[in-house]
Structure formats: C-alpha cells, structure tokens
Motif scaffolding. Structure first.
Motif, PDB file in Angstrom:
ATOM      1  N   ALA A   1     -25.322 -22.326  46.462  1.00  0.00           N
ATOM      2  CA  ALA A   1     -25.548 -22.442  45.023  1.00  0.00           C
ATOM      3  C   ALA A   1     -24.264 -22.835  44.300  1.00  0.00           C
ATOM      4  CB  ALA A   1     -26.097 -21.131  44.470  1.00  0.00           C
ATOM      5  N   PHE A   2     -23.133 -22.302  44.749  1.00  0.00           N
ATOM      6  CA  PHE A   2     -21.869 -22.622  44.069  1.00  0.00           C
ATOM      7  C   PHE A   2     -21.545 -24.103  44.171  1.00  0.00           C
ATOM      8  CE2 PHE A   2     -17.353 -23.418  43.918  1.00  0.00           C
ATOM      9  CZ  PHE A   2     -16.996 -22.804  42.733  1.00  0.00           C
ATOM     10  N   ILE A   3     -21.632 -24.684  45.356  1.00  0.00           N
ATOM     11  CA  ILE A   3     -21.220 -26.082  45.492  1.00  0.00           C
ATOM     12  C   ILE A   3     -22.186 -27.001  44.762  1.00  0.00           C
ATOM     13  CG2 ILE A   3     -22.376 -26.520  47.696  1.00  0.00           C
ATOM     14  CD1 ILE A   3     -18.925 -27.860  46.493  1.00  0.00           C
ATOM     15  N   ARG A   4     -23.447 -26.638  44.701  1.00  0.00           N
ATOM     16  CA  ARG A   4     -24.392 -27.469  43.954  1.00  0.00           C
ATOM     17  C   ARG A   4     -24.167 -27.347  42.445  1.00  0.00           C
ATOM     18  NH1 ARG A   4     -28.989 -29.604  45.032  1.00  0.00           N
ATOM     19  NH2 ARG A   4     -30.098 -28.292  43.510  1.00  0.00           N
ATOM     20  N   CYS A   5     -23.856 -26.155  41.982  1.00  0.00           N
ATOM     21  CA  CYS A   5     -23.532 -25.991  40.560  1.00  0.00           C
ATOM     22  C   CYS A   5     -22.231 -26.715  40.220  1.00  0.00           C
ATOM     23  CB  CYS A   5     -23.437 -24.510  40.205  1.00  0.00           C
ATOM     24  SG  CYS A   5     -25.019 -23.631  40.224  1.00  0.00           S
ATOM     25  N   LEU A   6     -21.274 -26.676  41.135  1.00  0.00           N
ATOM     26  CA  LEU A   6     -20.019 -27.375  40.910  1.00  0.00           C
ATOM     27  C   LEU A   6     -20.240 -28.888  40.903  1.00  0.00           C
ATOM     28  CD1 LEU A   6     -16.962 -27.075  40.509  1.00  0.00           C
ATOM     29  CD2 LEU A   6     -16.717 -27.190  42.998  1.00  0.00           C
ATOM     30  N   GLN A   7     -21.095 -29.381  41.779  1.00  0.00           N
ATOM     31  CA  GLN A   7     -21.454 -30.800  41.782  1.00  0.00           C
ATOM     32  C   GLN A   7     -21.959 -31.228  40.405  1.00  0.00           C
ATOM     33  OE1 GLN A   7     -25.019 -31.623  43.995  1.00  0.00           O
ATOM     34  NE2 GLN A   7     -24.584 -33.809  44.203  1.00  0.00           N
ATOM     35  N   GLU A   8     -22.794 -30.403  39.822  1.00  0.00           N
ATOM     36  CA  GLU A   8     -23.324 -30.695  38.487  1.00  0.00           C
ATOM     37  C   GLU A   8     -22.215 -30.626  37.433  1.00  0.00           C
ATOM     38  OE1 GLU A   8     -26.994 -29.051  35.726  1.00  0.00           O
ATOM     39  OE2 GLU A   8     -25.896 -27.628  36.984  1.00  0.00           O
ATOM     40  N   LYS A   9     -21.351 -29.631  37.557  1.00  0.00           N
ATOM     41  CA  LYS A   9     -20.297 -29.414  36.572  1.00  0.00           C
ATOM     42  C   LYS A   9     -19.338 -30.591  36.512  1.00  0.00           C
ATOM     43  CE  LYS A   9     -17.631 -26.977  33.752  1.00  0.00           C
ATOM     44  NZ  LYS A   9     -18.052 -26.599  32.398  1.00  0.00           N
ATOM     45  N   ILE A  10     -18.990 -31.158  37.677  1.00  0.00           N
ATOM     46  CA  ILE A  10     -18.035 -32.274  37.690  1.00  0.00           C
ATOM     47  C   ILE A  10     -18.735 -33.623  37.591  1.00  0.00           C
ATOM     48  CG2 ILE A  10     -16.368 -30.920  39.001  1.00  0.00           C
ATOM     49  CD1 ILE A  10     -17.090 -32.558  41.483  1.00  0.00           C
ATOM     50  N   ASN A  11     -20.058 -33.568  37.426  1.00  0.00           N
ATOM     51  CA  ASN A  11     -20.850 -34.785  37.238  1.00  0.00           C
ATOM     52  C   ASN A  11     -20.716 -35.732  38.437  1.00  0.00           C
ATOM     53  OD1 ASN A  11     -22.686 -36.335  35.726  1.00  0.00           O
ATOM     54  ND2 ASN A  11     -21.045 -37.571  34.842  1.00  0.00           N
ATOM     55  N   PHE A  12     -20.761 -35.131  39.633  1.00  0.00           N
ATOM     56  CA  PHE A  12     -20.697 -35.926  40.858  1.00  0.00           C
ATOM     57  C   PHE A  12     -22.092 -36.441  41.170  1.00  0.00           C
ATOM     58  CE2 PHE A  12     -21.080 -36.140  45.542  1.00  0.00           C
ATOM     59  CZ  PHE A  12     -20.125 -37.128  45.786  1.00  0.00           C
ATOM     60  N   LYS A  13     -22.256 -37.748  41.208  1.00  0.00           N
ATOM     61  CA  LYS A  13     -23.577 -38.358  41.338  1.00  0.00           C
ATOM     62  C   LYS A  13     -23.986 -38.609  42.790  1.00  0.00           C
ATOM     63  CE  LYS A  13     -24.166 -38.645  36.886  1.00  0.00           C
ATOM     64  NZ  LYS A  13     -25.121 -37.728  36.220  1.00  0.00           N
ATOM     65  N   GLY A  14     -23.051 -38.464  43.709  1.00  0.00           N
ATOM     66  CA  GLY A  14     -23.383 -38.702  45.112  1.00  0.00           C
ATOM     67  C   GLY A  14     -24.103 -37.519  45.730  1.00  0.00           C
ATOM     68  N   GLU A  15     -24.360 -37.637  47.028  1.00  0.00           N
ATOM     69  CA  GLU A  15     -25.027 -36.579  47.773  1.00  0.00           C
ATOM     70  C   GLU A  15     -23.994 -35.751  48.536  1.00  0.00           C
ATOM     71  OE1 GLU A  15     -29.170 -38.569  49.144  1.00  0.00           O
ATOM     72  OE2 GLU A  15     -27.357 -39.668  49.702  1.00  0.00           O
ATOM     73  N   ILE A  16     -24.181 -34.441  48.563  1.00  0.00           N
ATOM     74  CA  ILE A  16     -23.301 -33.576  49.335  1.00  0.00           C
ATOM     75  C   ILE A  16     -23.649 -33.721  50.816  1.00  0.00           C
ATOM     76  CG2 ILE A  16     -22.531 -31.210  49.722  1.00  0.00           C
ATOM     77  CD1 ILE A  16     -23.376 -30.545  46.887  1.00  0.00           C
ATOM     78  N   GLN A  17     -22.636 -33.850  51.657  1.00  0.00           N
ATOM     79  CA  GLN A  17     -22.834 -33.896  53.103  1.00  0.00           C
ATOM     80  C   GLN A  17     -22.617 -32.497  53.683  1.00  0.00           C
ATOM     81  OE1 GLN A  17     -20.877 -37.455  55.011  1.00  0.00           O
ATOM     82  NE2 GLN A  17     -20.030 -37.672  52.944  1.00  0.00           N
TER      83      GLN A  17
END
Length: 295
Positions: free
Chosen positions: A114-130
C-alpha cells in the motif's frame, strides 16, 4: 538503533524473513528446510472455488481499505514530506519493488505494498511498478497485475542495472540484496540513477560486526560515507511495518573526488552460513518453483 520486528503475524515471505521477533535462520540447510515448510503450507491451504489459493476479489476489496487507511495516516503525510523533495528532484523514471513477501498471508506485506502504491500516486509516477519476489504464488501475481503492476519472472538476486532514474523499494529485505544492487551499479553514472528505500544503512553498520559487513555488506560499508539517508517516521499505528526504513541517495559531487581504487569491485559471493536471500540455486530446489506458479 533499529527497532525489532514484533508482529504476531507470521509468513514465509520472499527473502527468508518472517514477520516476528525471531531472527532469520542462517545456512543453506535451514533455508531448504524452511522452503519445504513453505511448500507444505502452500499445498495444504484450503482451495477457493473461484481462484485457486486466494479469493482475489474479496482480497482486493480488503486491500483497498488498507491503502485508503494508509494514505490518510499521519505517518504517510510525515514520511512523504521528508522524502518528496528527493524524489521530485530525481524525476523518477522507474520503480522496482523487491521482496514484498506473501501478500495473501502477511499483513506487513500488504501495508508495504500500500505504501509504494500511495507513493506512486503522490509523486505522480505514470508508469507501472515492477515487482519481484521468488515465492509469489500465481494468485499473488494476478493480484499485482490487477493493480496494474508488472511482475518480473527472473531471480536476479537484487542485481538490477539502474540505466535510468529508478526508485528501488526493498522494505525489510536482506542487506545482501541491497549489497548486490550496489555492486551491479558500482560506477558514478549508475549510482546517480538510484534512490533506495530499504533498511537503514546506518543501522546496518551500527548493529553488525565489521567481519560480517566485510563478507555480506561490503558495498554498503563503502558507500555509507557518501550516502544521504532520510529516516522514515516511527508513528505508523503498526510499529513493525516501517521500522528502521530509510530513503538513501548518494552524494555524487563527493563521489567525483574519490580515488580510482574506490571503483574496483568484485561480484559478491556469500557464505551459506550467513545467507539471507533465496538465490537462484535455492529457488530451483523449491518444491513450488517459478515455473509452477507462473504456469
């Protein structure tokens, strides 16, 4: 000093760590024994009529609640305020997450996801997490794919090349994984591409004898004096999930002045008595292999 894990939840997670106070067992014999325990536990789980080993839709509903809860927490606000300037400056182009463990069985793993997905949203990272973990089962792979992640299939033992600006997320992974990552990128232009969220380097150096560091964390030992470390706050409601986690990036200006001998490196090889990760060789001996769970 690092806080000791204290969760009552136990699981066989990706790199031979358990969600408990017990220390990691060492040595190939113990690793193989625990792998056998994992296989037995996996084989005897009650099957769901819908999806095999994990009832995915209810899991995703519960997970969404975890993610929402974390996003609204004081911990997440405080953590992102501390690390966001570094991530913003880095202009992250890729996110690689290693060693989440058994999402279907370990609450710690779900909160860390949950943290890394929330952080992905926070930094507006549009790619996919591997994502990679050698013991994801097929339904955990499906869960991560449903969450728009990419699940890698090759066990590189942490030896990923940072050929672009990459956030590596290794929550509570063995220090040998971080050490392998550093070895693979042991040159100035590659280290400049890395931001690493992992167990605190400062704590590793403080809590481990020098002989152990020389054998298992040589590159952490060498880079520590050129590392900027930002500790995560310790105010999450579950204190064993993000304890002793830090963001690390490297002082490239200072590294430009080091002697050329600094960059000489030899690929790490670890004694089986201190081995903390599932190597490719050990993975081949698991009763449940990647070939089985990805088929």
């Amino acid at each position: 000093m690092s806080e000791e894990n204290s969760s009552a939840v136990q699981s066989f997670d990706g790199f031979i760590q358990v969600c408990s106070k017990k220390k990691n067992r060492r040595g190939q014999k113990n690793l193989q024994a625990r792998s056998a325990d994992f296989s037995s536990a996996y084989a005897t789980r009650e099957l769901s009529a819908d999806s095999g080993y994990v009832n995915i839709k209810p899991f995703l509903r519960r997970y969404a609640e975890t993610e929402c809860d974390l996003r609204l927490s004081t911990f997440f606000t405080d953590a992102t305020e501390k690390i966001f300037p570094f991530l913003e400056q880095a202009q992250i182009e890729a996110i690689v997450c290693l060693g989440l463990g058994r999402l279907s069985e370990c609450a710690i793993s779900r909160h860390q996801l949950a943290f890394i997905r929330c952080l992905q949203e926070k930094i507006n990272f549009k790619g996919e997490i591997q994502f990679y973990d050698p013991i994801f089962n097929r339904d955990e792979v499906k869960i991560l794919q449903d969450l728009e992640g990419i699940v890698l299939t090759e066990n590189l033992e942490g030896k990923y090349l940072a050929d672009r600006k990459t956030l590596f997320y290794l929550p509570h992974c063995p220090k040998q994984i971080s050490n392998n990552l550093l070895w693979k990128n042991w040159q100035l232009d590659l280290l400049s591409n890395i931001i690493l969220i992992s167990n605190s380097f400062e704590s590793i150096l403080t809590n481990s004898p020098r002989r152990f560091l020389d054998a298992n964390a040589k590159f952490i030992l060498e880079i520590a004096k050129y590392c900027v470390e930002i500790r995560f706050p310790v105010n999450y409601k579950y204190t064993d999930i993000f304890n002793d986690i830090s963001l690390h990036c490297f002082d490239i200006a200072a590294l430009k002045g080091v002697h050329s001998d600094f960059w000489k490196s030899v690929e790490p090889h670890y004694n089986v008595d201190t081995l903390e990760l599932i190597t490719r060789e050990i993975q081949q001996n698991l009763k449940v292999t990647n070939d089985d769970i990805h088929s």
